[in-house]
Design a protein around this motif. Structure first.
Motif, PDB file in Angstrom:
ATOM      1  N   LYS A 245       5.011   6.913  -5.263  1.00 24.21           N
ATOM      2  CA  LYS A 245       4.802   5.562  -4.751  1.00 24.21           C
ATOM      3  C   LYS A 245       5.368   5.427  -3.343  1.00 24.21           C
ATOM      4  CE  LYS A 245       5.023   3.633  -9.395  1.00 24.21           C
ATOM      5  NZ  LYS A 245       5.815   2.858 -10.335  1.00 24.21           N
ATOM      6  N   ARG A 246       6.501   6.071  -3.112  1.00 24.46           N
ATOM      7  CA  ARG A 246       7.151   6.009  -1.805  1.00 24.46           C
ATOM      8  C   ARG A 246       6.253   6.626  -0.720  1.00 24.46           C
ATOM      9  NH1 ARG A 246      10.036   9.893  -1.457  1.00 24.46           N
ATOM     10  NH2 ARG A 246      10.530  10.630   0.579  1.00 24.46           N
ATOM     11  N   LYS A 247       5.684   7.781  -1.024  1.00 24.27           N
ATOM     12  CA  LYS A 247       4.799   8.451  -0.069  1.00 24.27           C
ATOM     13  C   LYS A 247       3.534   7.623   0.167  1.00 24.27           C
ATOM     14  CE  LYS A 247       3.779  11.942   2.566  1.00 24.27           C
ATOM     15  NZ  LYS A 247       4.628  12.247   3.722  1.00 24.27           N
ATOM     16  N   ALA A 248       2.993   7.044  -0.885  1.00 23.18           N
ATOM     17  CA  ALA A 248       1.796   6.213  -0.757  1.00 23.18           C
ATOM     18  C   ALA A 248       2.078   4.996   0.125  1.00 23.18           C
ATOM     19  CB  ALA A 248       1.294   5.788  -2.131  1.00 23.18           C
ATOM     20  N   LEU A 249       3.248   4.405  -0.010  1.00 21.78           N
ATOM     21  CA  LEU A 249       3.618   3.278   0.834  1.00 21.78           C
ATOM     22  C   LEU A 249       3.729   3.718   2.295  1.00 21.78           C
ATOM     23  CD1 LEU A 249       4.437   0.335   1.185  1.00 21.78           C
ATOM     24  CD2 LEU A 249       6.797   1.010   0.615  1.00 21.78           C
TER      25      LEU A 249
ATOM     26  N   ASN B 217      -1.967   0.804  -7.536  1.00 22.04           N
ATOM     27  CA  ASN B 217      -3.316   1.059  -7.020  1.00 22.04           C
ATOM     28  C   ASN B 217      -3.359   1.582  -5.589  1.00 22.04           C
ATOM     29  OD1 ASN B 217      -2.781  -1.274  -5.597  1.00 22.04           O
ATOM     30  ND2 ASN B 217      -4.506  -2.436  -6.409  1.00 22.04           N
ATOM     31  N   ARG B 218      -2.206   1.809  -4.992  1.00 20.20           N
ATOM     32  CA  ARG B 218      -2.160   2.260  -3.603  1.00 20.20           C
ATOM     33  C   ARG B 218      -2.738   3.673  -3.430  1.00 20.20           C
ATOM     34  NH1 ARG B 218       2.906   0.636  -2.271  1.00 20.20           N
ATOM     35  NH2 ARG B 218       2.119  -1.358  -1.574  1.00 20.20           N
ATOM     36  N   ILE B 219      -2.411   4.586  -4.323  1.00 11.99           N
ATOM     37  CA  ILE B 219      -2.907   5.964  -4.183  1.00 11.99           C
ATOM     38  C   ILE B 219      -4.433   6.026  -4.270  1.00 11.99           C
ATOM     39  CG2 ILE B 219      -2.950   8.264  -5.267  1.00 11.99           C
ATOM     40  CD1 ILE B 219       0.088   7.963  -5.693  1.00 11.99           C
ATOM     41  N   PRO B 220      -5.064   5.408  -5.259  1.00 10.01           N
ATOM     42  CA  PRO B 220      -6.534   5.458  -5.279  1.00 10.01           C
ATOM     43  C   PRO B 220      -7.180   4.792  -4.058  1.00 10.01           C
ATOM     44  CG  PRO B 220      -5.693   4.498  -7.327  1.00 10.01           C
ATOM     45  CD  PRO B 220      -4.526   4.761  -6.456  1.00 10.01           C
ATOM     46  N   LEU B 221      -6.573   3.747  -3.537  1.00 15.97           N
ATOM     47  CA  LEU B 221      -7.096   3.109  -2.338  1.00 15.97           C
ATOM     48  C   LEU B 221      -6.987   4.034  -1.124  1.00 15.97           C
ATOM     49  CD1 LEU B 221      -5.736  -0.548  -2.715  1.00 15.97           C
ATOM     50  CD2 LEU B 221      -8.142   0.180  -2.772  1.00 15.97           C
ATOM     51  N   LEU B 222      -5.866   4.716  -1.008  1.00 19.13           N
ATOM     52  CA  LEU B 222      -5.701   5.689   0.080  1.00 19.13           C
ATOM     53  C   LEU B 222      -6.732   6.803  -0.026  1.00 19.13           C
ATOM     54  CD1 LEU B 222      -1.825   5.955   0.216  1.00 19.13           C
ATOM     55  CD2 LEU B 222      -3.298   5.332   2.152  1.00 19.13           C
TER      56      LEU B 222
ATOM     57  N   LYS C 104     -16.459  -1.794   4.931  1.00 20.28           N
ATOM     58  CA  LYS C 104     -15.759  -1.252   3.761  1.00 20.28           C
ATOM     59  C   LYS C 104     -14.393  -0.683   4.166  1.00 20.28           C
ATOM     60  CE  LYS C 104     -15.290   0.312  -0.471  1.00 20.28           C
ATOM     61  NZ  LYS C 104     -14.935  -0.556  -1.573  1.00 20.28           N
ATOM     62  N   LEU C 105     -14.339   0.030   5.274  1.00 18.91           N
ATOM     63  CA  LEU C 105     -13.059   0.573   5.745  1.00 18.91           C
ATOM     64  C   LEU C 105     -12.094  -0.554   6.116  1.00 18.91           C
ATOM     65  CD1 LEU C 105     -14.537   3.536   7.781  1.00 18.91           C
ATOM     66  CD2 LEU C 105     -12.897   3.777   5.880  1.00 18.91           C
ATOM     67  N   GLU C 106     -12.593  -1.589   6.765  1.00 23.24           N
ATOM     68  CA  GLU C 106     -11.744  -2.738   7.087  1.00 23.24           C
ATOM     69  C   GLU C 106     -11.201  -3.383   5.813  1.00 23.24           C
ATOM     70  OE1 GLU C 106     -14.116  -3.979  11.197  1.00 23.24           O
ATOM     71  OE2 GLU C 106     -14.519  -5.059   9.325  1.00 23.24           O
ATOM     72  N   LYS C 107     -12.051  -3.509   4.819  1.00 20.73           N
ATOM     73  CA  LYS C 107     -11.624  -4.093   3.541  1.00 20.73           C
ATOM     74  C   LYS C 107     -10.552  -3.225   2.884  1.00 20.73           C
ATOM     75  CE  LYS C 107     -11.884  -7.101   0.250  1.00 20.73           C
ATOM     76  NZ  LYS C 107     -11.300  -8.418   0.448  1.00 20.73           N
ATOM     77  N   LEU C 108     -10.716  -1.911   2.948  1.00 19.36           N
ATOM     78  CA  LEU C 108      -9.707  -1.019   2.374  1.00 19.36           C
ATOM     79  C   LEU C 108      -8.373  -1.140   3.109  1.00 19.36           C
ATOM     80  CD1 LEU C 108     -11.953   2.080   1.638  1.00 19.36           C
ATOM     81  CD2 LEU C 108     -10.757   0.685  -0.067  1.00 19.36           C
ATOM     82  N   VAL C 109      -8.408  -1.302   4.413  1.00 19.14           N
ATOM     83  CA  VAL C 109      -7.173  -1.517   5.180  1.00 19.14           C
ATOM     84  C   VAL C 109      -6.488  -2.798   4.697  1.00 19.14           C
ATOM     85  CG1 VAL C 109      -6.235  -2.060   7.476  1.00 19.14           C
ATOM     86  CG2 VAL C 109      -7.901  -0.207   7.215  1.00 19.14           C
ATOM     87  N   GLU C 110      -7.274  -3.855   4.507  1.00 18.94           N
ATOM     88  CA  GLU C 110      -6.728  -5.129   4.000  1.00 18.94           C
ATOM     89  C   GLU C 110      -6.140  -4.958   2.597  1.00 18.94           C
ATOM     90  OE1 GLU C 110      -9.857  -8.032   4.101  1.00 18.94           O
ATOM     91  OE2 GLU C 110     -10.100  -7.854   6.271  1.00 18.94           O
ATOM     92  N   LEU C 111      -6.855  -4.257   1.745  1.00 16.76           N
ATOM     93  CA  LEU C 111      -6.371  -4.051   0.377  1.00 16.76           C
ATOM     94  C   LEU C 111      -5.097  -3.217   0.351  1.00 16.76           C
ATOM     95  CD1 LEU C 111      -9.762  -3.416  -1.470  1.00 16.76           C
ATOM     96  CD2 LEU C 111      -8.275  -5.437  -1.668  1.00 16.76           C
TER      97      LEU C 111
END
Length: 164
Positions: free
Chosen positions: A34-38, A101-106, A86-93
């Protein structure tokens, strides 16, 4: 095919984007915590702020309108614009993501950005270089360069972005 100088400012930014995808992919493979994903999410946010969103703006306000009518199909431009959204939305998410859910979004962001850049470099830019003559490419390049310097002033001053 070598990249025409008119498109080099955008290609340099593509290199930065690909470097980000490698950083994400290798980072999560080596340390799927989680730390790395953040940490990686923060890098994505910074890259979006410094360059990525401005890059999209230059493509949509300068490049795409200039070349759309000369392409074999409008579909590639429409698809690329949809990918920008879509990329902008992913940045927002990613900015509001929970640890779970951070790792799957990355991973989704990295995969889409990589594919998006490859389409632009291997398809769109190749077609542009084939369809526009030298003077048209030169005019397009001037407009791209001016706009890159406006919306991405930090990266446009880096040593690798200067005329060679």
């Amino acid at each position: 095919m070598l990249r025409d100088p008119s498109l080099i400012p955008l290609s340099h930014q593509h290199q930065h984007g690909l470097a980000l995808t490698v950083l994400i992919d290798r980072g999560l493979k080596a340390d799927p915590t989680k730390r790395k994903a953040l940490e990686l999410s923060r890098k994505v946010a910074r890259m979006a702020e410094i360059e990525l969103l401005g890059h999209f703006q230059v493509e949509e306000k300068v490049l795409f309108p200039s070349i759309r009518s000369r392409l074999d199909s409008d579909q590639v431009v429409d698809d690329l614009i949809a990918q920008h959204r879509k990329l902008e939305k992913l940045v927002e998410l990613l900015a509001v993501a929970t640890d779970s859910n951070r790792i799957p979004l990355l991973q989704e962001f990295s995969k889409l950005l990589h594919r998006h850049i490859r389409i632009e470099e291997r398809q769109l830019f190749q077609e542009i270089q084939a369809k526009l003559d030298e003077s048209q490419l030169e005019e397009l390049g001037k407009e791209i360069n001016v706009n890159v310097q406006k919306v991405c002033p930090i990266t446009s001053r880096l040593p690798w972005s200067q005329e060679e």
